[in-house]
Structure formats: C-alpha cells, structure tokens
Design an enzyme around this catalytic site. Sequence first.
Site, PDB file in Angstrom:
ATOM      1  NE  ARG A 127      -2.275   0.944   3.638  1.00 27.84           N
ATOM      2  CZ  ARG A 127      -3.604   1.085   4.550  1.00 27.84           C
ATOM      3  NH1 ARG A 127      -4.829   1.050   4.763  1.00 27.84           N
ATOM      4  NH2 ARG A 127      -3.282   0.830   5.898  1.00 27.84           N
ATOM      5  CG  HIS A 135       9.940  18.899 -11.050  1.00 28.46           C
ATOM      6  ND1 HIS A 135       9.493  16.624 -11.277  1.00 28.46           N
ATOM      7  CD2 HIS A 135       8.751  19.243 -11.925  1.00 28.46           C
ATOM      8  CE1 HIS A 135       8.625  16.992 -11.889  1.00 28.46           C
ATOM      9  NE2 HIS A 135       7.760  18.290 -12.342  1.00 28.46           N
ATOM     10  CE  LYS A 193      -2.112   4.366   7.181  1.00 25.76           C
ATOM     11  NZ  LYS A 193      -3.213   5.645   7.361  1.00 25.76           N
TER      12      LYS A 193
HETATM   13  N1  PXG Z   1      -9.647   5.282   7.102  1.00 27.07           N
HETATM   14  C1  PXG Z   1      -8.435   6.314   7.285  1.00 27.07           C
HETATM   15  C2  PXG Z   1      -8.854   7.637   7.210  1.00 27.07           C
HETATM   16  C3  PXG Z   1      -7.142   5.401   8.186  1.00 27.07           C
HETATM   17  O1  PXG Z   1      -6.475   6.494   8.290  1.00 27.07           O
HETATM   18  C4  PXG Z   1      -8.180   3.628   7.529  1.00 27.07           C
HETATM   19  C5  PXG Z   1      -8.929   3.972   7.587  1.00 27.07           C
HETATM   20  C6  PXG Z   1      -7.767   2.449   8.541  1.00 27.07           C
HETATM   21  O2  PXG Z   1      -7.056   1.251   7.610  1.00 27.07           O
HETATM   22  P1  PXG Z   1      -5.744   0.411   8.289  1.00 27.07           P
HETATM   23  O3  PXG Z   1      -4.866  -0.234   7.049  1.00 27.07           O
HETATM   24  O4  PXG Z   1      -5.082   0.906   9.796  1.00 27.07           O
HETATM   25  O5  PXG Z   1      -6.356  -0.561   8.680  1.00 27.07           O
HETATM   26  C7  PXG Z   1      -6.945   4.293   8.682  1.00 27.07           C
HETATM   27  C8  PXG Z   1      -5.580   4.150   9.413  1.00 27.07           C
HETATM   28  C9  PXG Z   1      -5.039   7.038  14.515  1.00 27.07           C
HETATM   29  C10 PXG Z   1      -4.477   7.203  12.989  1.00 27.07           C
HETATM   30  O6  PXG Z   1      -3.825   7.448  15.063  1.00 27.07           O
HETATM   31  C11 PXG Z   1      -5.200   6.143  12.302  1.00 27.07           C
HETATM   32  C12 PXG Z   1      -4.533   5.508  11.105  1.00 27.07           C
HETATM   33  C13 PXG Z   1      -3.839   6.479  10.553  1.00 27.07           C
HETATM   34  C14 PXG Z   1      -3.431   6.908  11.380  1.00 27.07           C
HETATM   35  C15 PXG Z   1      -3.508   7.824  12.811  1.00 27.07           C
HETATM   36  O7  PXG Z   1      -5.904   6.525  15.350  1.00 27.07           O
HETATM   37  N2  PXG Z   1      -5.439   4.679  10.843  1.00 27.07           N
END
Ligand code: PXG
Length: 288
Positions: free
Chosen positions: A50, A103, A149
């Site tokens: 990812r 760039h 992400k």
């Molecule tokens: N949606 C969003 C917008 C996320 O940021 C998830 C879903 C769940 O994805 P995963 O791959 O973790 O199952 C995320 C990820 C926090 C925090 O501090 C949480 C995420 C990212 C950054 C910080 O709670 N979750």
Amino acid sequence: MKIFFNGSLVDRADAKVSVFDHGLLYGDGVFEGIRLYDGCVFKLEEHLERLEYSAKAIMLKMPISRKELAEAVCATCRANNLKNGYIRLVITRGEGSLGLSIHSCKQPNLIIIADTIQLYPAEFYEQGLKIITVPTRRINPAALPPTVKSLNYLNNILAKTEAQHLGYHEAIMLNDQGYIAECTGDNIFALHKGVLLTPPSSAGALKGITRDAVLEIAAELKVPVREVNMTRYDTWICDELFLTGTAAEVVPIVEVDARPIGNGKPGELTLRFLEVFKRIVREQGTML
Ligand code: PXG
C-alpha cells in the site's frame, strides 16, 4: 529510542528533517501505521504494498526496495527491544525550495518509528463505542484519492476534532454525495439481516488493511459481503455496526447519531470477528 532515518538507526534527538522538507511545508509524503504483536509484524507485505502504491500515486520514488524496507522495519523494532507496539513508516518528499513543484526535491526522507501504542480502553470493546456523523465531509476522491495514505490528514483531523468537541471518540464522515465514506481513522461495517455492508473505496474509504482482514474473515465465516454505497439510514437500522483499523482492530459500535444499534450491546458477530482477528494477528505475522 532508536529511529531508522535514511538508512541508519539514530537516537531520537538526532532524527531531524529540514524545515524545507515538503512533508512539513505541504503534507507532501506518504505513511503507514503497522502493528507488532508478540514479535510478529502484522500484514507487513500488505502495508509495504500500500505504501508503494501511495508513493506511486503521488509520483514519489521509493528510496529503497520492499525487501530492504521490510528488513529496516524489523531492525527498528529489534533495536528498540520491542515485542508489541506500533510502527510508523513515513516517506516525505524531502528538502526542496519554497514552492509546490516536486522537482526541487531531490531526495525523499525515510523515517521508521517503532513505539508502544496507547490502545483504546477495554470498556470500548466490552460495552461498545458511541459515535456520531460530523458535518465535515470526506474530501472528494477525484481531488485526492482516499486510497493514498498521504501526510495530508487535515480533513480527518477536522472531523475528529468536531467529534471530540461533541464528546465522542470517533465519527462517521460522509462524502460530498452524502454517502458514508469512513470514520476519521477507521473503516466502517454494518451487518443487516446477515449481510455485511461496507462502503467501497470509490465512496471515499481507505483500503484498510484491517478492513481487508475482516473481508477475509467474513469469507471464512461464510458471511456474505456487499461493498455498496451506504447512507446514514443503513447504520441507524442495522443489527450490528463496527469499525476496523490498525490501532482499533475491531471495535463494536452500540450507538450512532443517538440511535441504539441492535439491543444497544456489542453485536454477537462483531465479537466473533474480533475474536478471529485476535487469532490471526498471531498466526499471520512476519517474525522479527
Ligand atoms: N481510514 C483512514 C482514514 C485511516 O487513516 C483506516 C481507515 C484504517 O486502515 P488500516 O489499514 O489501519 O486498517 C485508517 C488508518 C490514529 C491513526 O492515530 C489511525 C490511522 C492512521 C493514522 C493515525 O488513530 N488509521
């Protein structure tokens, strides 16, 4: 604490990026949040894939190979004597001039932090969580794909802050058409008449690694799944509702927008998903 910083493990105080880093100036970069359970990194390959896709989407060249990155993640955990925790992998665009152009940024910065994690309290799992829908909409997928992400979390931060202001820990975000996208840092699932519903990424959802794990568990438990556009109504009248995320794992929701879900207690199938999830995190990890 040792931080992996551009190829070497350095003390926390020495892990510094320039104030000209576009990651800082513009949120220009990508990241991953990964869990370490009993010395096993959960779904490492999936997280690295990812991350590569996120980097490719924003035209950021990965500084090292996937194999080297996997080794660097494990080395960072080992250097901190960590057996359980949270790994934050960050790639910033790097130092450049003032201006949006990518760039001028010649060298991305690669940072790996491995630390302990502040978990949701046990009562969230035993009694379930109450959530609301907030007014801040999820950014349009045509403006910024939710599958990337990126270091740009302001949209989600504003939504989370709204939720906290109203006394809630999590909130549902709608997309600009009014369909449910996801929560501020978690994906969302509803169970209705034995069918599991979750919004597709085209509705504004991140392709969560925990979401994927739950889809695999659903197949194992022979629970039919539909990735469909969902409205708030679908959550109000469903039998069970839960959230998924790397930090949260599987969290039962017992109230949404002041409507109780089911009998107001964590759903039976939700707890089954949580139980199976807790089993697979130990079976499917990459050993340090
Ligand atoms: N949606 C969003 C917008 C996320 O940021 C998830 C879903 C769940 O994805 P995963 O791959 O973790 O199952 C995320 C990820 C926090 C925090 O501090 C949480 C995420 C990212 C950054 C910080 O709670 N979750």
